[in-house]
Design a protein around this motif. Structure first.
Motif, mmCIF file in Angstrom:
data_model
loop_
_atom_site.group_PDB
_atom_site.id
_atom_site.type_symbol
_atom_site.label_atom_id
_atom_site.label_comp_id
_atom_site.label_asym_id
_atom_site.label_seq_id
_atom_site.Cartn_x
_atom_site.Cartn_y
_atom_site.Cartn_z
ATOM 1 N N SER A 615 45.833 59.657 -7.902
ATOM 2 C CA SER A 615 45.611 59.498 -9.219
ATOM 3 C C SER A 615 46.688 60.342 -9.867
ATOM 4 O O SER A 615 46.960 61.613 -9.572
ATOM 5 C CB SER A 615 44.384 59.735 -9.808
ATOM 6 O OG SER A 615 43.502 58.775 -9.528
ATOM 7 N N LYS A 617 47.944 61.293 -13.964
ATOM 8 C CA LYS A 617 47.718 61.018 -15.494
ATOM 9 C C LYS A 617 48.744 61.652 -16.337
ATOM 10 O O LYS A 617 49.450 62.619 -16.346
ATOM 11 C CB LYS A 617 46.464 61.899 -16.054
ATOM 12 C CG LYS A 617 46.039 61.635 -17.453
ATOM 13 C CD LYS A 617 45.146 62.587 -17.981
ATOM 14 C CE LYS A 617 44.767 62.672 -19.426
ATOM 15 N NZ LYS A 617 43.882 63.523 -19.765
ATOM 16 N N HIS A 625 48.168 57.112 -19.851
ATOM 17 C CA HIS A 625 47.833 56.021 -18.884
ATOM 18 C C HIS A 625 47.351 56.763 -17.586
ATOM 19 O O HIS A 625 47.581 58.207 -17.432
ATOM 20 C CB HIS A 625 48.899 55.183 -18.644
ATOM 21 C CG HIS A 625 48.962 54.150 -19.493
ATOM 22 N ND1 HIS A 625 48.489 53.034 -19.454
ATOM 23 C CD2 HIS A 625 49.909 54.208 -20.533
ATOM 24 C CE1 HIS A 625 48.895 52.346 -20.475
ATOM 25 N NE2 HIS A 625 49.825 53.054 -21.169
ATOM 26 N N CYS A 627 47.351 56.406 -13.719
ATOM 27 C CA CYS A 627 48.105 55.684 -12.616
ATOM 28 C C CYS A 627 47.493 55.928 -11.322
ATOM 29 O O CYS A 627 47.292 57.270 -11.046
ATOM 30 C CB CYS A 627 49.561 55.941 -12.845
ATOM 31 S SG CYS A 627 50.308 55.518 -14.377
ATOM 32 N N SER A 629 48.703 55.723 -7.323
ATOM 33 C CA SER A 629 49.973 55.254 -6.397
ATOM 34 C C SER A 629 49.810 56.241 -5.179
ATOM 35 O O SER A 629 49.862 57.616 -5.480
ATOM 36 C CB SER A 629 51.181 55.261 -7.313
ATOM 37 O OG SER A 629 52.213 55.020 -6.507
ATOM 38 N N VAL A 640 57.565 55.871 -15.949
ATOM 39 C CA VAL A 640 57.260 56.442 -14.817
ATOM 40 C C VAL A 640 58.084 56.374 -13.723
ATOM 41 O O VAL A 640 58.856 55.370 -13.520
ATOM 42 C CB VAL A 640 55.748 55.782 -14.261
ATOM 43 C CG1 VAL A 640 55.428 56.034 -13.014
ATOM 44 C CG2 VAL A 640 54.758 55.706 -15.213
ATOM 45 N N ILE A 652 51.851 50.827 -7.683
ATOM 46 C CA ILE A 652 51.323 51.679 -8.655
ATOM 47 C C ILE A 652 50.055 50.712 -9.511
ATOM 48 O O ILE A 652 50.786 49.551 -9.851
ATOM 49 C CB ILE A 652 52.139 52.417 -9.781
ATOM 50 C CG1 ILE A 652 51.618 53.586 -10.245
ATOM 51 C CG2 ILE A 652 53.183 51.548 -10.442
ATOM 52 C CD1 ILE A 652 52.682 54.547 -11.161
ATOM 53 N N SER A 653 49.202 51.201 -9.839
ATOM 54 C CA SER A 653 47.953 50.538 -10.296
ATOM 55 C C SER A 653 47.896 51.420 -11.786
ATOM 56 O O SER A 653 47.902 52.795 -11.720
ATOM 57 C CB SER A 653 46.796 50.457 -9.807
ATOM 58 O OG SER A 653 46.976 49.556 -8.580
ATOM 59 N N VAL A 654 47.775 50.739 -12.942
ATOM 60 C CA VAL A 654 48.072 51.330 -14.278
ATOM 61 C C VAL A 654 46.536 50.952 -15.203
ATOM 62 O O VAL A 654 46.593 49.802 -15.168
ATOM 63 C CB VAL A 654 49.360 51.243 -15.259
ATOM 64 C CG1 VAL A 654 49.341 51.913 -16.275
ATOM 65 C CG2 VAL A 654 50.391 51.349 -14.068
ATOM 66 N N PHE A 674 42.804 47.772 -13.721
ATOM 67 C CA PHE A 674 43.950 48.145 -13.591
ATOM 68 C C PHE A 674 44.986 46.960 -13.689
ATOM 69 O O PHE A 674 44.851 45.947 -13.174
ATOM 70 C CB PHE A 674 44.221 49.108 -12.362
ATOM 71 C CG PHE A 674 43.642 50.499 -12.704
ATOM 72 C CD1 PHE A 674 44.292 51.798 -12.762
ATOM 73 C CD2 PHE A 674 42.018 50.393 -12.735
ATOM 74 C CE1 PHE A 674 43.683 52.814 -12.943
ATOM 75 C CE2 PHE A 674 41.380 51.549 -12.653
ATOM 76 C CZ PHE A 674 42.391 52.896 -12.837
ATOM 77 N N ARG A 676 48.546 46.102 -11.692
ATOM 78 C CA ARG A 676 49.205 46.629 -10.538
ATOM 79 C C ARG A 676 50.695 46.365 -10.623
ATOM 80 O O ARG A 676 50.931 45.082 -10.585
ATOM 81 C CB ARG A 676 48.668 46.123 -9.061
ATOM 82 C CG ARG A 676 49.593 46.799 -7.777
ATOM 83 C CD ARG A 676 48.951 46.278 -6.595
ATOM 84 N NE ARG A 676 47.688 46.660 -6.274
ATOM 85 C CZ ARG A 676 46.840 46.110 -5.501
ATOM 86 N NH1 ARG A 676 47.196 44.895 -5.071
ATOM 87 N NH2 ARG A 676 45.596 46.462 -5.281
#
Length: 835
Positions: A615, A617, A625, A627, A629, A640, A652-654, A674, A676
């Motif tokens: 994770s 931040k 957010h 994230c 990844s 990012v 990456i999932s946000v 999330f 992705r």
């Protein structure tokens, strides 16, 4: 099935003989006994009701701590304060002069992405005034530019100005001309006159960058590892502080290392402490005794720190009664630098567990040495590493100062980086509460480091609220798995908190922080068996937790104040005055939504342990957010940036959901709650040509030669130190290979797997990288280039007479007293994308 119902089942069956019935009952009794044993509960207790020492403030003699815009930083006897609010600083050591100037900004952003909000850095005297009266603040020595970059990215700075620093630098940072003159580290007029010139030169570089000017410099460390628990020592430290102030170094905090002995009654300097996972400066070449640093206790300083130079120094914990400063650390081991005679391997849990125990025991500033490794310069007159030739106890590599740090010599991200990140995200979001919580220890504490059976835990609390810290880890000793445990905490009103309702298991190696009576906006989380990670601000705040491996996740909320509680991947039980959330499946789809009677709302996300490690931040896409990844992430300019060594596939999932964002070239899909984004870059295939060579004439140094590394009589056959040189010099029985690296379109790491005593890499006869073999591969940075690189690798054999400590199984890989071996060489290309 209960035994009574079991008997009722049997009673109508007339044909079962008494003998068979007795056998069945015996079997059932055995099963029942085994079940009770397997799920037997062990209750661990702690008294958190004890009266705490009152917080005192206004007594510390600080520098200017308010700027023109009204921003402020301050400290009382318990914690640091920022803009009037309690503050938990997270500090990482990074030496700008040991790292290339053009990579400073990315290094700062990598530290910030980990949750570091203060960077500590030494200003090594020998780097800046190698020749008397000639100061060098250019290129990699440009401290002003470095601190300006910290300001740009909102990172605070503590400068460690010496004059003596240690830092494994030649003479501890003293220039040769000061050493030859003598009478150092005392109130000697000639020495102090030179120090004043140094301080004046530093102050000129720092002008306008102090906190009072709107800059990032919040503190300065005076000297290092200096005994000032005596009148002469204290007078010298106060003299140095006044000299720094006279030069113009006006900062909110003046600090000094608490070891090997410090005066804890004075109010001029805040003592800082430390703890390391190993002591590679120890003269022994056998396994060291188990470290007491892994137990929760009042021990604030590792007695082994500085013992190579300062001898044994014990700490008097009774002096902490009426302690006048925040419990601050500056040298929690982010890793450890290997020496020639001791080469330990540091695993992520070795350093993470130290942080958990010290925070659980009350530390209110976490400072790591080193957080980012580096690379020693070769000076104009000498090499600049610590060595026996300079009358210091240890031989270090000439160049390599990797330190096995979370960020390595060339910026490599190590596994420990991720463990620290989960902890720092917690400190960044919940530190304001934590610093106000006092430590309490278990009623039954571990009886020393060798106790492998007692569960190690401590509590930070105030009133009825707090966090329970678990660290079931001891370096070089396997601790017991604990099954079926609960905690009972005694409160000041003679009541108790007991949790969890259903016992949990804690496996060996587990590190965890469990909250109790924690405020989630206007409702109360009575307890949880998950660890807080961070808070994502927004119209609806989102509290993020994760499930430590092996611990069953559960939340219990007080019904008071809650209008409704909804979740999608768990079971909610309404029991008495609580809502119990269990049978929970952590992941990107796990969310609890709480609506409160006062109209407020909050979300709770529960991640897996692995998702928490991955994770990140930060601010991007116009908002804050979270994230997830497996790639390395930094946040800059509202975007990012992802970097991946050796892997061309990005994902990456946000959270929160990103809508109407172009994300050109990325595939976009839902990942639970999330969003992705994924992308694959063309693979880079880079083959290195390797050839063993014996004719070495063409590889000798051409043109102006580098200063040679010293050698002296203290280098023995048992511990000779590095036999390689700064300018390529053949060594008896060494072997040599030429590594031909093709032109590179981007940066890459060259990964060299050799077997031998030491490895040294040369380009055009000049030393560019080195390492002592300790079980890990040697790495060096290959910069983007349109030309082929020809690197000469020299590997010196490890002979039988060498007395060196290796971790178990490593020395056997070296095939004692045989020729060096080159097992493999590969290029690890760097892939980069921006979202």
């Amino acid at each position: 099935m209960k035994s009574s119902s079991f008997l009722r089942e049997l009673s109508p069956v007339k044909i079962i003989s008494k003998k068979l019935l007795v056998k069945l009952l015996g079997l059932w009794a055995g099963i029942l006994l085994a079940a009770v044993s397997a799920y037997s509960q062990t209750l661990y207790t702690a008294d958190i009701s004890k009266t705490q020492t009152p917080v005192i403030s206004g007594h510390l003699k600080l520098g200017t701590h308010v700027d023109a815009n009204g921003r402020s930083v301050d400290a009382n006897s318990l914690y640091f304060v920022k803009d009037g609010k309690p503050w938990y600083p997270v500090m990482g050591e990074f030496h700008f002069s040991r790292y290339p100037r053009d990579k400073w900004e990315e290094a700062i952003l990598r530290m910030k992405a980990n949750g570091i909000d203060v960077i500590a850095t030494y200003i090594f005297w020998i780097y800046h005034e190698e020749e008397e009266g000639i100061f060098n603040w250019s290129n990699n020595h440009d401290v002003r530019y470095f601190i300006a970059l910290c300001k740009k990215h909102n990172i605070n700075v503590i400068t460690r100005i010496g004059p003596w620093c240690h830092g494994e630098v030649r003479n501890g940072g003293f220039p040769e001309w000061i050493v030859k003159r003598g009478n150092m580290r005392k109130n000697n007029a000639e020495y102090l006159a030179s120090v004043q010139k140094l301080y004046n030169a530093i102050a000129e570089q720092l002008k306008g960058l102090y906190f009072k000017d709107g800059g990032p410099i919040v503190g300065t460390q005076i000297e290092n590892e200096f005994r000032f628990n005596n009148p002469a020592g204290l007078e010298h430290m106060f003299t140095l502080k006044q000299m720094a102030i006279k030069a113009g170094i006006d900062v909110p905090f003046y600090t000094a290392t608490g070891w090997p002995g410090s005066n804890l009654k004075q109010d001029e300097l805040i003592p800082v402490w430390g703890a390391y996972p190993e002591a590679p400066w120890d003269k022994r070449t056998t396994q060291l005794p188990l470290s007491e640093n892994y137990t929760f206790s009042t021990l604030r300083n590792d007695p082994a720190i500085g013992s190579d130079l300062l001898g044994k120094h014990e700490e008097d914990a009774t002096a902490y009664a009426g302690y006048r400063y925040p419990y601050a650390t500056a040298e929690m081991g982010g890793g450890i630098q290997i020496t020639y005679h001791r080469r330990p391997i540091i695993e992520p849990v070795d350093v993470a567990a130290l942080a958990y125990t010290k925070i659980g025991a009350g530390a209110n500033l976490m400072g790591y040495y080193m957080f980012h490794g580096g690379h020693n310069e070769i000076g104009k007159l000498t090499t600049l590493q610590e060595s026996k030739a300079t009358n210091y106890p240890n031989d270090y590599p000439i160049l390599n100062y990797d330190f096995q740090a979370p960020l390595g010599e060339f910026g490599q991200i190590r596994p420990s980086y991720y463990d620290f990140k989960t902890l720092h995200m917690f400190l960044n979001s919940f530190g304001e509460q934590l610093v106000q919580y006092y430590p309490s220890f278990a009623d039954k504490k571990a009886e020393g480091a060798a106790d492998s059976t007692t569960l190690r835990f401590a509590v930070r609390s105030k009133g009825e609220s707090g966090f329970l810290f678990i660290s079931n880890y001891q370096r070089q000793l396997r601790l017991k798995d604990h099954n079926g445990i609960q905690f009972k905490l005694k409160l000041s009103n003679d009541h108790h908190i007991t949790f969890p309702e259903k016992p949990i298991d804690v496996k060996t190696g587990t590190l965890a922080i469990l909250p109790f009576n924690m405020a989630i906006e206007s409702c109360k989380l009575k307890y949880a068996t998950v660890q807080p990670l961070c808070i994502i601000k927004g119209k609806t705040p989102t509290y993020v937790f994760f499930a430590p491996d092996g611990i069953r996740p559960e939340y219990v909320f007080s019904k008071a104040g809650i209008a409704s509680l909804v979740t999608n991947q768990a079971k909610i039980n309404s029991i008495s005055d609580t809502y119990q959330v269990n049978e929970l499946k952590p992941g990107t789809g796990s969310i609890i939504t709480i609506k409160m009677k006062d109209g407020k709302q909050a979300n709770i996300i529960t991640l897996t342990n692995r998702q928490a490690l991955n994770s990140w931040k930060g601010y991007a896409f116009g908002n804050e957010h979270l994230c997830i990844s497996e790639q390395n992430v930094i946040f800059a300019n509202g975007k990012v940036k992802m970097q991946s060594p050796g892997n061309n596939q990005f994902s990456i999932s946000v959270f929160p959901v990103v809508s109407n964002y172009p994300a050109l070239g990325f595939k976009k899909q839902n990942d639970g709650i999330f969003t992705r984004f994924s992308k694959t870059l063309p693979a880079k295939k880079v083959a290195v040509k390797v050839a063993e060579v014996s004719d070495l004439v063409m590889y000798e140094s051409k043109g102006i030669k580098l200063p040679e590394d010293d050698r002296n009589s203290k280098n023995t056959a048992a511990s000779p130190g590095p036999q390689y040189q700064t300018n390529f010099t053949p060594v008896e029985r060494a072997k040599y290979w030429v590594l031909k690296v093709p032109p590179m379109a981007g940066n890459a790491l060259l990964d060299i797997d050799f077997r031998g005593d030491t490895g040294a890499a040369y380009i055009n006869g000049k030393l560019v990288a080195d390492d002592f073999y300790f079980g890990k591969t040697m790495q060096m940075l290959i910069n983007k280039s349109s030309n082929e690189s020809n690197i000469l690798l020299q590997v010196v054999p490890l002979t039988n007479e060498r007395q060196i400590y290796f971790e178990k199984g490593i020395k056997e890989l070296l095939q004692n007293d045989t020729a060096p071996v080159l097992k493999n060489v590969k290029v690890i290309p760097e892939y980069v994308v921006e979202l």
